[in-house]
Design a protein around this motif. Structure first.
Motif, PDB file in Angstrom:
ATOM      1  N   LEU A   1      20.900   3.381-102.670  1.00  0.00           N
ATOM      2  CA  LEU A   1      19.871   4.094-101.712  1.00  0.00           C
ATOM      3  C   LEU A   1      19.005   4.701-102.675  1.00  0.00           C
ATOM      4  N   ILE A   2      17.568   4.423-102.585  1.00  0.00           N
ATOM      5  CA  ILE A   2      16.665   5.128-103.137  1.00  0.00           C
ATOM      6  C   ILE A   2      15.872   6.114-102.325  1.00  0.00           C
TER       7      ILE A   2
ATOM      8  N   ASP B   1      17.781  -0.085-101.302  1.00  0.00           N
ATOM      9  CA  ASP B   1      17.326   0.274 -99.864  1.00  0.00           C
ATOM     10  C   ASP B   1      16.404   1.559-100.017  1.00  0.00           C
ATOM     11  N   VAL B   2      15.292   1.540 -99.821  1.00  0.00           N
ATOM     12  CA  VAL B   2      14.384   2.580 -99.850  1.00  0.00           C
ATOM     13  C   VAL B   2      14.215   3.158 -98.482  1.00  0.00           C
TER      14      VAL B   2
ATOM     15  N   ARG C   1      27.497   5.228 -98.722  1.00  0.00           N
ATOM     16  CA  ARG C   1      27.018   4.770 -99.931  1.00  0.00           C
ATOM     17  C   ARG C   1      27.793   5.124-101.220  1.00  0.00           C
ATOM     18  N   LYS C   2      27.364   4.264-102.307  1.00  0.00           N
ATOM     19  CA  LYS C   2      28.216   4.244-103.478  1.00  0.00           C
ATOM     20  C   LYS C   2      27.201   4.791-104.362  1.00  0.00           C
ATOM     21  N   HIS C   3      25.928   4.567-104.091  1.00  0.00           N
ATOM     22  CA  HIS C   3      24.958   4.909-105.109  1.00  0.00           C
ATOM     23  C   HIS C   3      23.656   5.697-104.628  1.00  0.00           C
ATOM     24  N   LEU C   4      23.218   6.743-104.911  1.00  0.00           N
ATOM     25  CA  LEU C   4      21.844   7.452-104.353  1.00  0.00           C
ATOM     26  C   LEU C   4      21.137   7.856-105.607  1.00  0.00           C
ATOM     27  N   LEU C   5      19.966   7.487-105.440  1.00  0.00           N
ATOM     28  CA  LEU C   5      18.918   8.053-106.418  1.00  0.00           C
ATOM     29  C   LEU C   5      17.866   8.517-105.493  1.00  0.00           C
ATOM     30  N   LEU C   6      17.873  10.111-105.710  1.00  0.00           N
ATOM     31  CA  LEU C   6      17.119  10.770-104.952  1.00  0.00           C
ATOM     32  C   LEU C   6      15.765  11.443-105.617  1.00  0.00           C
ATOM     33  N   ILE C   7      14.668  11.028-105.048  1.00  0.00           N
ATOM     34  CA  ILE C   7      13.548  11.701-105.781  1.00  0.00           C
ATOM     35  C   ILE C   7      12.591  12.529-104.717  1.00  0.00           C
ATOM     36  N   CYS C   8      12.343  13.862-105.366  1.00  0.00           N
ATOM     37  CA  CYS C   8      12.121  15.113-104.415  1.00  0.00           C
ATOM     38  C   CYS C   8      10.936  15.755-105.118  1.00  0.00           C
ATOM     39  N   SER C   9      10.169  16.222-104.413  1.00  0.00           N
ATOM     40  CA  SER C   9       9.100  17.122-105.015  1.00  0.00           C
ATOM     41  C   SER C   9       9.536  18.603-104.445  1.00  0.00           C
ATOM     42  N   THR C  10       8.996  19.493-104.987  1.00  0.00           N
ATOM     43  CA  THR C  10       9.000  20.973-104.484  1.00  0.00           C
ATOM     44  C   THR C  10       7.625  21.292-104.091  1.00  0.00           C
TER      45      THR C  10
ATOM     46  N   SER D   1      16.557  -6.393 -99.814  1.00  0.00           N
ATOM     47  CA  SER D   1      16.577  -4.981 -99.575  1.00  0.00           C
ATOM     48  C   SER D   1      15.365  -4.618 -98.641  1.00  0.00           C
ATOM     49  N   THR D   2      15.550  -3.149 -98.225  1.00  0.00           N
ATOM     50  CA  THR D   2      14.586  -2.585 -97.360  1.00  0.00           C
ATOM     51  C   THR D   2      13.663  -1.817 -98.016  1.00  0.00           C
ATOM     52  N   ILE D   3      12.322  -2.262 -98.076  1.00  0.00           N
ATOM     53  CA  ILE D   3      11.211  -1.694 -98.938  1.00  0.00           C
ATOM     54  C   ILE D   3      10.066  -1.966 -98.165  1.00  0.00           C
ATOM     55  N   THR D   4       9.168  -0.717 -97.966  1.00  0.00           N
ATOM     56  CA  THR D   4       7.875  -0.792 -97.492  1.00  0.00           C
ATOM     57  C   THR D   4       7.032  -0.796 -98.561  1.00  0.00           C
TER      58      THR D   4
END
Length: 488
Positions: free
Chosen positions: A66-67, A95-96, A110-119, A216-219
């Motif tokens: 999961l991204i 999966d995005v 989920r087994k894997h998570l790649l989390l991208i987040c701003s402040t 995958s699920t990508i936009t």
């Protein structure tokens, strides 16, 4: 604010069309609200008529990584999409998803998570991410013992609470039982290189499938969608008029700009904003070149593109706000005791010092003649500024109107002008400006036309208020959610 918009390649036909101009604008706005799966289903629905039952969507494979991304400027989404495409090329199922739509209990599956987040702002999570953030921080958040994760935190080191949202999410995922797949990576506004390093490192830790190009699920956006226009690929438009709405003696005048809009793919709804790629003032560029004793014709590379140094300083690099990296890279060639002393100070003291000076101040206080590429690499990227749209494209579909207020601020005992507002206020008819659409769903009218709405525009000295029981009948012409320079 980041909003996932569905790809659509529909453009107004060049021949006879059954749609009126307002109808076609509504069609484009609707398509902009759909994700890829919804758009695909709708195309089949229109082709075959109403189906007997709702379509069945195949579930995402449980072993797909999961991204998840969250932010307000589109940076986190662009990184997520690029990471997903690179992963698929390596046979990694992904999966995005937007954090605004993600439920915390989904993480336990989920087994894997790649989390991208701003402040956002002064240490807050981005507004669309708040529900996910609050749920993850709650006492009843699900346990995540089987989850391996890694966090890419985006921020701006000129703010005191740098990357704090990413830090908090990273620590919370660990507290809930998750295991770090790769250490957290914190990025400043020049995030391209560290984000690429992080992406390469996390992909090496993810399992491969037997087949390249895994599902995958990508936009993603096709070549002719509205998403074609972005910070990296702006639209150049011509200035039609630049009218000063204020008294000539006002120190912070307000201007009304009218821009020619000839592209049918530049889709905007009332309440949306426009990103403006402003240029640095020529006088400031010349002063920086003089302080460094460099020629503007020296070749440099910016984002893999070769260009003269003067162009890089004019259009791509921030010549006002010095970063911690600039402090680090300038201390050695200048051999400045002041800068070396600041390097030894705590990070909070460094940030406070950097708020009291600008790039040109440091170049003059600690003179040096650097390699042209080294100068470019030490500077922050010049950030776009967001301005609210002041007209409705349903009424005028070939023009874009902006209201801009001059921004002034004090620093180092003198008064400076905001880069973006100074740039926009000095444009003349016939000049060109680079722009891109920025969706702002938080300021859109409600879907229910019977909800009472009060609209107030404040900040420019021009006050408008409209009260209506039927928002769809409101004339938005000349209305802007904020006429001031949002980020000058």
């Amino acid at each position: 604010m980041v909003i996932t918009r569905a790809p659509h390649s529909m453009t107004p036909p060049q021949t006879t069309t059954p749609f009126s101009a307002p109808q076609w604008q509504q069609v484009q706005q609707l398509l902009g609200l759909l994700d890829q799966r919804q758009a695909l289903w709708l195309s089949g629905y229109l082709a075959a008529g109403a189906p007997a039952a709702a379509p069945q969507v195949a579930p995402t494979p449980s072993n797909a990584a999961l991204i998840a991304y969250g932010g307000e400027t589109g940076n986190s989404e662009s990184i997520a999409q690029a990471l997903a495409e690179q992963a698929l090329q390596q046979g990694i199922r992904v999966d995005v998803q937007d954090l605004a739509k993600l439920r915390t209990r989904q993480l336990s599956k989920r087994k894997h998570l790649l989390l991208i987040c701003s402040t956002h702002g002064d240490g807050d999570p981005p507004e669309p991410v708040v529900p996910f953030y609050d749920a993850l921080m709650a006492d009843n958040a699900p346990r995540l013992e089987g989850l391996q994760f890694s966090v890419l935190a985006l921020g701006d080191s000129s703010y005191e609470h740098f990357c704090v949202t990413g830090q908090q999410l990273d620590e919370r995922l660990e507290a809930l039982g998750g295991t770090r797949l790769h250490p957290r990576q914190e990025c400043d506004v020049d995030f391209d290189e560290p984000a690429a390093r992080w992406g390469k490192a996390v992909r090496e830790q993810l399992p491969r499938s037997d087949q390249r190009g895994a599902t995958s699920t990508i936009t993603s956006a096709p070549a002719h969608s509205a998403l074609t226009y972005s910070k990296r690929h702006p639209l150049s438009v011509e200035v039609l008029e630049n009218l000063n709405l204020s008294h000539p003696q006002r120190t912070t005048p307000i201007h009304h700009l009218e821009l020619a809009l000839k592209s049918p793919d530049f889709s905007l709804a009332p309440g949306d904003a426009v990103g403006v790629l402003a240029d640095n003032p020529p006088a400031l560029v010349a002063a920086v070149l003089d302080a460094c004793h460099l020629s503007g014709e020296a070749p440099v590379i910016v984002q893999d593109e070769s260009m003269p140094l003067v162009q890089a300083l004019r259009q791509h690099q921030d010549l006002t706000i010095p970063s911690t990296r600039f402090l680090e890279q300038w201390a050695q060639p200048s051999d400045s005791p002041i800068l070396k002393q600041q390097l030894k100070a705590p990070s909070k003291a460094q940030r406070q010092y950097l708020k009291t000076v600008q790039v040109l101040d440091l170049l003059r206080q600690a003179p040096a003649t650097p390699d042209p590429q080294a100068l470019v690499d030490a500077l922050r990227p010049l950030q776009p500024r967001l301005y609210d749209v002041a007209n409705s494209l349903e009424h005028i579909d070939d023009e874009l109107h902006l209201n801009v207020k001059a921004y002034r601020y004090d620093i180092a005992g003198r008064q400076e002008s905001g880069i973006a507002s100074q740039y926009l206020l000095t444009l003349e008819p016939g000049d060109t400006v680079r722009i891109y659409p920025h969706r702002n769903a938080r300021f859109h009218l409600p879907d229910d036309p019977h909800i009472p709405v009060i609209l107030i525009a404040e900040g420019s000295g021009i006050l408008k208020m409209a009260v209506s029981m039927a928002p769809c009948e409101i004339n938005w012409e000349g209305f802007s959610s904020s006429s001031a320079d949002v980020s000058a």
